[in-house]
Motif scaffolding. Sequence first.
Motif, PDB file in Angstrom:
ATOM      1  N   LEU A 605       2.733  10.242  -7.938  1.00 35.13           N
ATOM      2  CA  LEU A 605       2.837   8.788  -7.982  1.00 35.13           C
ATOM      3  C   LEU A 605       4.161   8.370  -7.374  1.00 35.13           C
ATOM      4  N   ALA A 606       4.207   7.142  -6.847  1.00 33.50           N
ATOM      5  CA  ALA A 606       5.466   6.622  -6.317  1.00 33.50           C
ATOM      6  C   ALA A 606       5.435   5.106  -6.359  1.00 33.50           C
ATOM      7  N   ILE A 607       6.542   4.535  -6.801  1.00 37.12           N
ATOM      8  CA  ILE A 607       6.758   3.102  -6.759  1.00 37.12           C
ATOM      9  C   ILE A 607       8.181   2.878  -6.267  1.00 37.12           C
ATOM     10  N   GLY A 608       8.373   1.930  -5.385  1.00 37.53           N
ATOM     11  CA  GLY A 608       9.686   1.686  -4.830  1.00 37.53           C
ATOM     12  C   GLY A 608      10.552   0.848  -5.735  1.00 37.53           C
ATOM     13  N   ALA A 609      11.812   0.693  -5.365  1.00 34.38           N
ATOM     14  CA  ALA A 609      12.735  -0.149  -6.119  1.00 34.38           C
ATOM     15  C   ALA A 609      12.317  -1.603  -5.999  1.00 34.38           C
ATOM     16  N   LEU A 614      13.143 -10.457  -6.236  1.00 32.04           N
ATOM     17  CA  LEU A 614      11.780 -10.398  -6.760  1.00 32.04           C
ATOM     18  C   LEU A 614      11.798  -9.809  -8.167  1.00 32.04           C
ATOM     19  N   LEU A 615      10.670  -9.988  -8.861  1.00 31.11           N
ATOM     20  CA  LEU A 615      10.540  -9.471 -10.220  1.00 31.11           C
ATOM     21  C   LEU A 615       9.896  -8.103 -10.261  1.00 31.11           C
ATOM     22  N   ARG A 616       9.212  -7.708  -9.193  1.00 32.02           N
ATOM     23  CA  ARG A 616       8.479  -6.446  -9.206  1.00 32.02           C
ATOM     24  C   ARG A 616       8.312  -5.935  -7.787  1.00 32.02           C
ATOM     25  N   ASN A 617       8.041  -4.656  -7.688  1.00 30.94           N
ATOM     26  CA  ASN A 617       7.625  -4.081  -6.407  1.00 30.94           C
ATOM     27  C   ASN A 617       6.116  -4.237  -6.297  1.00 30.94           C
ATOM     28  N   PRO A 618       5.596  -4.762  -5.195  1.00 31.56           N
ATOM     29  CA  PRO A 618       4.172  -5.115  -5.152  1.00 31.56           C
ATOM     30  C   PRO A 618       3.231  -3.949  -4.904  1.00 31.56           C
ATOM     31  N   TYR A 619       3.748  -2.728  -4.664  1.00 30.14           N
ATOM     32  CA  TYR A 619       2.854  -1.648  -4.258  1.00 30.14           C
ATOM     33  C   TYR A 619       3.105  -0.382  -5.074  1.00 30.14           C
ATOM     34  N   LEU A 620       2.006   0.355  -5.268  1.00 30.22           N
ATOM     35  CA  LEU A 620       2.027   1.652  -5.938  1.00 30.22           C
ATOM     36  C   LEU A 620       1.277   2.649  -5.067  1.00 30.22           C
ATOM     37  N   ALA A 621       1.847   3.838  -4.882  1.00 22.79           N
ATOM     38  CA  ALA A 621       1.199   4.901  -4.118  1.00 22.79           C
ATOM     39  C   ALA A 621       0.691   5.956  -5.080  1.00 22.79           C
ATOM     40  N   VAL A 622      -0.566   6.373  -4.879  1.00 24.40           N
ATOM     41  CA  VAL A 622      -1.220   7.345  -5.744  1.00 24.40           C
ATOM     42  C   VAL A 622      -1.809   8.443  -4.874  1.00 24.40           C
ATOM     43  N   ALA A 623      -1.469   9.701  -5.168  1.00 21.80           N
ATOM     44  CA  ALA A 623      -2.030  10.848  -4.457  1.00 21.80           C
ATOM     45  C   ALA A 623      -2.943  11.615  -5.403  1.00 21.80           C
ATOM     46  N   CYS A 624      -4.123  12.003  -4.906  1.00 20.47           N
ATOM     47  CA  CYS A 624      -5.102  12.706  -5.724  1.00 20.47           C
ATOM     48  C   CYS A 624      -5.386  14.081  -5.140  1.00 20.47           C
ATOM     49  N   ASP A 625      -6.099  14.892  -5.951  1.00 25.20           N
ATOM     50  CA  ASP A 625      -6.383  16.255  -5.517  1.00 25.20           C
ATOM     51  C   ASP A 625      -7.471  16.337  -4.468  1.00 25.20           C
ATOM     52  N   ASP A 626      -8.034  15.193  -4.047  1.00 24.12           N
ATOM     53  CA  ASP A 626      -9.008  15.188  -2.957  1.00 24.12           C
ATOM     54  C   ASP A 626      -8.328  15.011  -1.599  1.00 24.12           C
ATOM     55  N   SER A 627      -7.024  15.289  -1.533  1.00 23.02           N
ATOM     56  CA  SER A 627      -6.227  15.208  -0.293  1.00 23.02           C
ATOM     57  C   SER A 627      -6.227  13.803   0.281  1.00 23.02           C
ATOM     58  N   THR A 628      -6.034  12.828  -0.574  1.00 19.99           N
ATOM     59  CA  THR A 628      -5.898  11.445  -0.133  1.00 19.99           C
ATOM     60  C   THR A 628      -4.701  10.821  -0.828  1.00 19.99           C
TER      61      THR A 628
END
Length: 1222
Positions: A605-609, A614-628
Amino acid sequence: MSTHPDSAFYALSLVDPSTPVCAPVLGHFSGGKQQELAVATCNALSIYRIDNRTGKLRKLLFQRVYATIRSIAAFRLAGTSQDHLIIGSDSGRVTALQFDAQARRLKRIHCESFGRSGARRVVPGQYTAADPKGRAVMLAAIEKNKLAYVLNRDAEGNMTISSPLEVSTPGMLVYHMVALDVGYDNPVYAVIELNHKDTSLEDAMEVDAADQPENTGSGAGPPKVLSYYELDLGLNNVVRAWMQPIERDATHLVSLPGGYDGPGGVLVCSPGRIEYRHKNRPLHVVQIPRRHNTLITRKSSIVSSVTHKLKGSFFVLLQTDAGDLFKLSADHEEGALTSLTLKYFDTLPVARGLTIFKAGYLYAACESGGGRLYQFEKLGEDDNEIEVSSRASASELEDVQFTPRELVNLSLQDELDSFGPMLDMAVVNFTKEDASQVYALCGKRGRSTLETIRHELQVNEVIASELPGSPTGVWTTKLRQDDEYDSYMVLSFLDATLVLSIGESVEELSDTGLSASTQTLAVQQLGKDALIQIHPRGIRHIQSSGHVNEWSAPQHRTIVQATSNNRQVVLALSSGELIYFELDADEQLNEYEERKDVGGNVTALAIGAVPEGLLRNPYLAVACDDSTVRVLSLDPDNTLESLSLQALTAPASSLLMMQLDSAAGVSSGLYLHIGLNNGVYLRTSLELSTGQLMDTRTRFLGPSPVGLTAVRPAPGVDAVMATSTRPWLGYTRPGEATQLLPLHYDVLHHGAGFSSEDFSNGLVGIRDNTLCIFTVNDLDHKFKRDSLPLRFTPRKMCRHPIKAVFYVLEADHHAALSSSSDTSPGEVAWAPERHWASCIRVVDPVTNSTLSELALAPNEAAFSATVLSFASRPGKEQFLAVGCAIGASLMPKTCVSASIHLYAISGDGRRLTLVHKTDTANEIPLALHPFLGKLAAGCGCDVRLYDIGKKRLLRKCEETLGTTAIVRLLSPNPLSPEDADPSTEQTLVVCDALESVRFVRYVEDENTLVAYADDTVRRWVSAACAVDAASVFVADRYGNHSVLRTPQRVSDLVRTDLQGHRLINEHAFLNAAPHRLDLVAHIHAGDIGVAAVRCELVPGGRPVVVVGGIQGSLSVLIPFDAREDADLFAALERAIRTLPSLIPTGSASDVSTLGDPAGLVGRDHAAYRSSFAPQRSIIDGDLCEEFLSLSSDGKAAVAAALQRDVAEVVKKVEEMRIRYAY
């Protein structure tokens, strides 16, 4: 630029030339109070400033000028606080440059044409001198012409320059020129001259008998004179105001302070003698003491000097050609000199120029090695060195001697990296690392070294402490949001957590609120003054008051991945669900009511600063075991909705989302960094408005999974630390391509940033069960060097074909094998003329140590070597053949006797045993090469084939194939084993010192060597290597790089004529070979190539040609894979060359806004790269990389001319370096 229909190459610099071409200058180039140093190499300018905290030189600027710099001078216009640079180059123009400290670029503020381009002896620019008050500048040619310019400002404060005032005297040679300190009188320039065409000057000069020099050259030609040229600002003309004969061997002038600070005038330096001369002033003479050595009969000559003013006095430091530094003091009364006093000060490496900072530092621009910064410990007033005075009688000055010693008055503070002069080079991966190492022979005499050059950042280890176990993670955290430094270091183990304090001492803490009995997945400073600890069973939210809030994971599920920033937390459960938390206005964590099921196991998982404002970072990155990897939205309107998806080649092991400076200058600078389990690192741009992933770059870091961490290795530089089989650091500097460099450190399994009062930009890592804290020394130094001191000047090196062993030839002229008591540290003992000292050194490059050293006989020197095995000797025993000469003379190239020494190699290549010596009839063997199981030797103009015998080498074949001296012998190098055939094995490439190269075929039936193809023009070959079976790369002594190839019909003829009968019977054409080589590619590189190697620099890259230059440069020649890439970069090169013409008519932008990197000093780039022959099929990669340093408008203008996007051009430029070089 013309292009060969079959081949095109991309020329790229790895290390720029570092040898200074003239004396450096001091000035306030940024307009501030601190002094800065400007250093000029052959084609670039650098500006340095002393770091007051460390006492080291810090580079402010490095900028290529794409011209040959001949001289520089600093001046300051009246009424201003900023110094400018005047450049004398081969552009045929006088150029004034201003340093823009904010943009860190030099800007051209004036460029005035005065004549033809080129470094001709009648074109001014070889000497440049500026009036101390900034009112005028004079440029002089080596012969005939001098130009003076009046400098001023207009009403708007812009610099203006007058039309040139010319002084032209046919036949007048200039040896040195300085500007006198005359206050606000008319500017005066002092020049050492000699008119080799007109001897009437001697009769025209009226000289007092007391001022008559001892050696004016009477009876041996016209005398040298000291001339004063006065620029009359009122009449606007230049006249020779004064002229006086001086010593015929005088070569150096030193200007003395005038007015209230000193007597004015100049010091005229000649061998063994320093004279003070000035108009209407008496002559003062002081003798230069000589070293206490009976073998040195010549007198010392002054090669560099610097004058420094003190309150009420001044002194001059003068350096001789042996490196000895003398301090000269002057007594003066009412503007008249009364006496001179000279005494020994210290001994430094011989320098092109000296400068003294007001802060008490001395910089020496050394001829050999990097420039050195010294600090004054004292001024040499309290030592016991003998003083020489101009008042002394002749009998007192007959034999004044001194003994060199260690530094007493100066202490070394810093040394700039430099590999010049480079004399030979090899590229080998002995240590089986991810990239090859470059081994270079550098330096001269006792300051010579074998340099091992690795492309990696050097680190400084601060702490290495063993731990009770192997941690699974490490974090550093602050306690409050506004803290400057970290307070805790958290180490996670499989079933425990260890918390250490960060301060004056590192101690274990137990009252932090963090659970010590569980594994930790993440630690984050939250809100204003809270901490959270994420562990497999939940979250601990620790308030500043000590109160702890617990959140537990759902039953039968655990937390497997976590990511957080100062206001947001995202968890991944073992069931594949995502849970999102956000900090509210009351500093409490609130869980989002819905959970996201990603349909698989989450691997990272990854979320930026949180962006500023702003009050939040608008994006979240998710990596799964299906190579995506997916990008999800964290916006309140569509929380956890999928925005984009990218397929990977393997499951991701780590993710990192962070903001970096964008080299393109147009993207957001928000990147998603992805580390894969197969060791591949990806960097992809994340579009801020849509959340789409685009512009992905890849790099293989090693076979181990990649871990990613955000760090700050230098002030204001955000970077990514990647851990695989070795640690890496990725960062972006303005105007440069994105860098991803390995660290010179052991394998790290986990890493984090580290900030304390002592180390504000440190890094922490875990190596097995060891905790390591280290810092990166300097992000500008991208090469790590390991030096092995050598005894004499290195000449050649060759490697063992199987073992990791080098054989280094060392030889020095005017040298003795044994050192004497008067030799200063790091120097070779002097010996009479035509006396040599030489040795053969066996080196282990892996441990960087000397295995053995074999000294040759007195007055014998080694010039060439190769390792080979003879076909007639069973067992493939290896031998080292060395070409030697006794009593060799450099000009002309003669010797008393010459021979080839054959040594048997044993003990894994570590021991050498002399087998026998073979006389070569007084022809020095300058080239040796294994060929068809025999030894091919270039002896004078002949190529000989030798086989081994019991008492000497047996000559089997001899042919005259050169006209001057054969300096290189090569074998064709097929691109693949399938391209090899018997004709390739029987082909030899012969390189002549004057007549370029010849392709030669050995005809076995006739036992003869037949030249079947040669060049159409003369090339003074200094380095060469085979590119493929039919092509050869050649570097010449004028700085040109060329690729020559046999025509296809000739290659087919050689391939089909197995017996060689047709080649023997072909008729010579114009007293040369029957066929001519095609010139495939050509470019003027600027530095003289001394070694060339075809190799792979990076894993997975295609073979490139690596060239080492005598001024310490390293460059590569990369063949293009696709024709469309060659066309794109050729168009990019043309667009940057013509950047000013791309400005639309009526546009608000101008040239100063866009930047004009190709014409900084007014030299046309195409003309510079075609200095000796038209540029052909080689694209200047350095100029193409200038695209990254252009302003946004400049990038847009160039990209529009190419009909491409800016990001696409940036990607192409960066990938050319990453894929094939570094």
